[in-house]
Scaffold this motif. Structure first.
Motif, PDB file in Angstrom:
ATOM      1  N   THR A 112       0.817  -1.212   0.000  1.00  0.00           N
ATOM      2  CA  THR A 112       0.000   0.000   0.000  1.00  0.00           C
ATOM      3  C   THR A 112       0.852   1.263   0.000  1.00  0.00           C
ATOM      4  OG1 THR A 112      -0.144  -0.146   2.409  1.00  0.00           O
ATOM      5  CG2 THR A 112      -1.945  -1.128   1.136  1.00  0.00           C
ATOM      6  N   SER A 113       2.143   1.103   0.229  1.00  0.00           N
ATOM      7  CA  SER A 113       3.099   2.205   0.100  1.00  0.00           C
ATOM      8  C   SER A 113       4.480   1.590  -0.114  1.00  0.00           C
ATOM      9  CB  SER A 113       3.101   3.101   1.345  1.00  0.00           C
ATOM     10  OG  SER A 113       3.868   2.536   2.379  1.00  0.00           O
ATOM     11  N   THR A 114       5.425   2.411  -0.498  1.00  0.00           N
ATOM     12  CA  THR A 114       6.773   1.890  -0.735  1.00  0.00           C
ATOM     13  C   THR A 114       7.482   1.531   0.562  1.00  0.00           C
ATOM     14  OG1 THR A 114       7.703   4.124  -0.800  1.00  0.00           O
ATOM     15  CG2 THR A 114       7.052   3.129  -2.908  1.00  0.00           C
ATOM     16  N   THR A 115       6.950   1.964   1.709  1.00  0.00           N
ATOM     17  CA  THR A 115       7.572   1.610   2.980  1.00  0.00           C
ATOM     18  C   THR A 115       7.502   0.105   3.233  1.00  0.00           C
ATOM     19  OG1 THR A 115       5.540   2.022   4.223  1.00  0.00           O
ATOM     20  CG2 THR A 115       7.092   3.857   4.020  1.00  0.00           C
ATOM     21  N   LYS A 116       6.622  -0.588   2.546  1.00  0.00           N
ATOM     22  CA  LYS A 116       6.473  -2.040   2.700  1.00  0.00           C
ATOM     23  C   LYS A 116       7.352  -2.816   1.712  1.00  0.00           C
ATOM     24  CE  LYS A 116       2.282  -1.926   5.084  1.00  0.00           C
ATOM     25  NZ  LYS A 116       2.505  -0.982   6.100  1.00  0.00           N
ATOM     26  N   LEU A 117       8.035  -2.108   0.820  1.00  0.00           N
ATOM     27  CA  LEU A 117       8.838  -2.757  -0.220  1.00  0.00           C
ATOM     28  C   LEU A 117      10.318  -2.763   0.119  1.00  0.00           C
ATOM     29  CD1 LEU A 117       7.129  -1.240  -3.377  1.00  0.00           C
ATOM     30  CD2 LEU A 117       6.833  -3.533  -2.433  1.00  0.00           C
ATOM     31  N   GLN A 118      11.022  -3.724  -0.472  1.00  0.00           N
ATOM     32  CA  GLN A 118      12.472  -3.814  -0.325  1.00  0.00           C
ATOM     33  C   GLN A 118      13.080  -4.105  -1.692  1.00  0.00           C
ATOM     34  OE1 GLN A 118      13.265  -6.959   2.449  1.00  0.00           O
ATOM     35  NE2 GLN A 118      12.321  -5.900   4.161  1.00  0.00           N
ATOM     36  N   PRO A 119      14.297  -3.602  -1.952  1.00  0.00           N
ATOM     37  CA  PRO A 119      14.962  -3.979  -3.193  1.00  0.00           C
ATOM     38  C   PRO A 119      15.014  -5.502  -3.311  1.00  0.00           C
ATOM     39  CG  PRO A 119      16.123  -2.170  -2.165  1.00  0.00           C
ATOM     40  CD  PRO A 119      15.090  -2.641  -1.165  1.00  0.00           C
TER      41      PRO A 119
END
Length: 156
Positions: A9-16
């Motif tokens: 729901t936001s990039t804060t939940k993503l990792q490279p």
């Protein structure tokens, strides 16, 4: 510990290294991968990320094992909605280093006096004249550009 699949729901939940399926018109799949997240993204800016189109096509969605050794064919900035509009979910994570994938180099703007060399979102230094001739300007892609890039490559 993250549980896959999940819909960010936001990039804060993503990792490279996070990846998702890119469904193609012929029933096959391409793959998108998170390359970098903007470190200083404040409120309202947590929806953009640097993504890569993988040099991979399969008859089923990508997996950690099927992506082994695959490189990126192109990198560009996308809106989080690009994931929702294509595969919809993050299927897993494979560290970029495991495949020798590095953040791409770009120009901050059209070649000229104020043009800077960027490595992903990071401004490195003024771009040399050689870099201004060979590197692309930092691209921002629409929601379906990644799918179209894969389809153009495989003729789907």
């Amino acid at each position: 510990m993250r549980v896959y699949p999940f819909r960010p729901t936001s990039t804060t939940k993503l990792q490279p290294g996070d990846f998702w399926a890119l469904p193609l018109a012929d029933g096959k799949f391409g793959c998108g991968r998170v390359i970098a997240i903007k470190a200083d993204a404040g409120p309202g800016q947590r929806s953009m990320l640097l993504a890569g189109v993988m040099d991979w096509v399969g008859t089923s969605p990508p997996s950690v094992d099927s992506l082994a050794g695959c490189a990126t064919r192109a990198q560009g900035q996308i809106h989080l909605r690009s994931i929702w509009e294509t595969g919809g979910e993050i299927l897993g994570n494979r560290p970029l280093e495991a495949d020798g994938i590095e953040v791409g180099e770009f120009l901050s703007e059209q070649p000229g006096r104020n043009c800077m060399l960027m490595r992903g979102y990071d401004v490195v230094r003024p771009a040399t004249s050689d870099e201004q001739l060979r590197l692309p300007v930092f691209p921002t892609w629409g929601y379906l550009v990644m799918v179209r890039l894969v389809q153009a490559r495989v003729g789907a």
